[in-house]
Design an enzyme around this catalytic site. Structure first.
Site, short mmCIF file in Angstrom:
data_model
loop_
_atom_site.label_atom_id
_atom_site.label_comp_id
_atom_site.label_asym_id
_atom_site.label_seq_id
_atom_site.Cartn_x
_atom_site.Cartn_y
_atom_site.Cartn_z
N LYS A 27 32.57 39.48 51.02
CA LYS A 27 32.69 40.88 50.58
C LYS A 27 33.14 40.95 49.12
CE LYS A 27 36.50 43.50 51.38
NZ LYS A 27 36.85 44.24 50.15
N ASN A 28 34.17 40.19 48.79
CA ASN A 28 34.74 40.32 47.44
C ASN A 28 33.86 39.72 46.36
OD1 ASN A 28 36.83 41.69 48.55
ND2 ASN A 28 38.37 40.09 48.26
N ARG A 96 37.82 50.56 46.21
CA ARG A 96 38.38 50.15 44.93
C ARG A 96 37.44 49.24 44.14
NH1 ARG A 96 42.96 49.42 41.84
NH2 ARG A 96 42.81 47.46 40.72
N ASP A 120 41.74 50.09 49.75
CA ASP A 120 42.70 49.77 50.80
C ASP A 120 44.01 50.49 50.55
OD1 ASP A 120 40.87 48.17 51.89
OD2 ASP A 120 41.80 46.29 51.30
N ASP A 308 45.27 38.10 50.92
CA ASP A 308 44.40 38.57 52.01
C ASP A 308 44.55 37.73 53.29
OD1 ASP A 308 42.14 40.40 50.33
OD2 ASP A 308 43.17 38.81 49.24
C1 UD1 Z 1 41.00 41.55 44.55
C2 UD1 Z 1 40.46 41.55 45.95
C3 UD1 Z 1 41.58 41.71 46.97
C4 UD1 Z 1 42.63 40.65 46.73
C5 UD1 Z 1 43.08 40.65 45.28
C6 UD1 Z 1 44.04 39.52 44.95
C7 UD1 Z 1 38.28 42.56 45.71
C8 UD1 Z 1 37.38 43.70 46.03
N1 UD1 Z 1 39.53 42.68 46.11
O1 UD1 Z 1 41.59 42.81 44.32
O2 UD1 Z 1 41.03 41.59 48.27
O3 UD1 Z 1 43.74 40.92 47.56
O4 UD1 Z 1 41.95 40.50 44.41
O5 UD1 Z 1 43.49 38.29 45.28
O6 UD1 Z 1 37.86 41.57 45.15
N2 UD1 Z 1 47.21 44.79 38.65
C9 UD1 Z 1 47.79 45.56 37.67
N3 UD1 Z 1 46.97 46.11 36.71
C10 UD1 Z 1 45.63 45.90 36.70
C11 UD1 Z 1 45.05 45.10 37.71
C12 UD1 Z 1 45.86 44.55 38.67
O7 UD1 Z 1 48.99 45.77 37.66
O8 UD1 Z 1 44.96 46.42 35.80
C13 UD1 Z 1 48.07 44.18 39.68
C14 UD1 Z 1 47.76 44.71 41.07
O9 UD1 Z 1 48.42 45.92 41.32
C15 UD1 Z 1 48.26 43.59 41.92
C16 UD1 Z 1 47.91 42.34 41.11
O10 UD1 Z 1 47.76 42.80 39.77
O11 UD1 Z 1 49.65 43.64 42.06
C17 UD1 Z 1 46.65 41.63 41.56
O12 UD1 Z 1 45.57 42.51 41.54
P1 UD1 Z 1 44.05 42.02 41.31
O13 UD1 Z 1 44.01 40.55 41.24
O14 UD1 Z 1 43.51 42.81 40.18
O15 UD1 Z 1 43.36 42.46 42.65
P2 UD1 Z 1 42.00 43.25 42.84
O16 UD1 Z 1 40.97 42.75 41.88
O17 UD1 Z 1 42.26 44.69 42.89
#
Ligand code: UD1
Length: 422
Positions: A27-28, A96, A120, A308
């Protein structure tokens, strides 16, 4: 299954799991690959596409911008021409991962509009790192209550140092940089296998990306990309779900298509608990010997134990021998499913980003509710080791990430049925 209606998973205890199950495409990964198609005109074909609700949402998003999509089992074809670079709120708020269109649209059209991200329900998830990285490449943004509008008439390569190896930020910046003038270097980049998959497809499209899968990604800008065919990597989170199932229920299974090299750390962790795994020519072989031992664990960016995986590992620890401390380092509020496990008789106390899990001999069946994709699946897994019937009420979360969780577990001999919620 591609429905967003409320479903009940009805789980009755059974014996050990035996047999094999095929892990679907990730999915991701697929959602980002689909977003990347907007960067090149023509017809793109993706294989090993999971039949999940989020793929349908991404199809609708691409169609709303002017692309056409065509799905058949395991395949999605996306035809891209001129697009309207606007991702409407009503679609973005459902998922998202829609934020992944921001970088590609800015790169190709110099303009992008994005409704506020949803997805989520596990805490506040900002996109500040996406935006500041894109600003380093010359984009400007205005934010309002409705979302974000970006302008980037002339993207230029630059050096981006991420404060945290965010998956989404790495992907958006990497995609924008593909069509920026000059060289971009992303330092402290996320290293998840899904990022390497995206880079591999972009390179087939004509991009010049090196270092994906490491902490430094270098991108030499190109002016044009072309449509391609690409096979999605297997879903390591789905594979971990089945690993946990065999851990809870015991037994011996083959996770067909799963990639051990994407799951080293989680296999090592469950190995410390007593669950045996090994790479097999066709996937990953796993054997659950009975009750496992507790181990402490913490979630970390890849190659650490993914956040996850945590709900599955907590489900395993809930019935393991001993006490474990589980620490969440990525997202606040990712312990909501713990209350549901406690309803099933688990002994778990949470404090901030920690959970103390005191293993009990058995859980008991109960009526519980799923709060997100992985939490819902973890409750189904936990129920395999409970006495009596468990009903997991799921408001469409599980089908966002699993083509047929109940059917896959039934194929391994478990007794899991689904029915519309009563
Ligand atoms: C992706 C995955 C999700 C997984 C996560 C971490 C998808 C669709 N989702 O989510 O399943 O749990 O990676 O492995 O691929 N953050 C900030 N600012 C930002 C971006 C992120 O503060 O601009 C923080 C987030 O709130 C979180 C952390 O960084 O605490 C990690 O987030 P991120 O790695 O960006 O996760 P996603 O890409 O949203």
């Amino acid at each position: 299954m591609t429905s967003h209606s409320t479903t009940e998973f009805v789980v009755t205890p059974g014996g050990r799991l035996e047999g094999e199950v095929t892990v679907s495409g990730a999915k991701n990964s697929v959602l980002k690959l689909m977003a990347a198609t907007t960067m090149a005109s023509g017809t793109h074909t993706l294989y090993n596409v999971p039949d999940i609700f989020d793929v349908e949402v991404m199809c609708r998003l691409l169609e709303s911008m002017g692309a056409t999509t065509n799905r058949r089992p395991g395949v999605v074809e996306i035809t891209v021409g001129e697009l309207t670079p606007v991702a409407p709120f009503e679609l973005v708020e459902q998922m998202r991962a829609s934020t992944a269109v921001l970088g590609p649209l800015l790169a190709r059209f110099g303009h992008a509009e994005l409704g506020i991200p949803g997805g989520d329900d596990f805490g506040h998830r900002p996109i500040d790192m996406h935006l500041s990285g894109l600003e380093t490449l010359g984009a400007t943004f205005t934010s309002s209550a409705d979302g974000v509008v970006g302008e980037a008439p002339d993207l230029m390569g630059g050096d981006v140092l991420l404060a945290f190896p965010s998956v989404g930020a790495t992907e958006n910046i990497m995609m924008a940089a593909v069509m920026a003038k000059g060289t971009t270097r992303i330092e402290n980049a996320a290293r998840e296998p899904e990022i390497a998959d995206l880079a591999s497809m972009l390179n087939k499209m004509g991009a010049r990306i090196t270092g994906s899968g490491s902490s430094t990604i270098t991108i030499e800008g190109v002016t044009e990309l072309e449509a391609v065919t690409h096979r999605v990597i297997p879903d390591r989170i789905q594979a971990a779900t089945f690993l946990a199932a065999v851990g809870v229920a015991g037994g011996e299974v083959l996770l067909r298509e799963a990639r051990y090299d994407h799951m080293d750390m989680v296999c090592q962790k469950v190995g410390e608990m007593g669950l045996r795994t090994s790479p097999d020519r066709n996937g990953i072989w796993a054997m659950g010997p009975g009750r496992l031992n507790s181990v402490d664990l913490q979630t970390l960016p890849y190659p650490g134990v993914a956040t996850d995986y945590k709900p599955f590992l907590v489900a395993l620890l809930a019935v393991a021998d001993g006490t474990a401390i589980v620490t969440e380092n990525l997202f606040a509020g990712r312990f909501r499913y713990v209350d549901e496990l406690v309803t099933m008789g688990a002994n778990i106390r949470t404090d901030g980003n920690h959970a103390i899990v005191r293993g009990v001999e058995r859980l008991r069946g109960a009526r519980v509710k799923s709060h997100d994709i992985r939490a819902g699946a973890a409750l189904v897994v936990a129920a395999l080791g409970a006495d009596g019937e468990t009903i997991v009420i799921d408001d469409g979360h599980v089908s966002r990430g699993y083509p047929d969780l109940a059917g896959d577990l039934r194929a391994l001999g478990a007794s899991v049925e689904t029915r519309p919620a009563s």
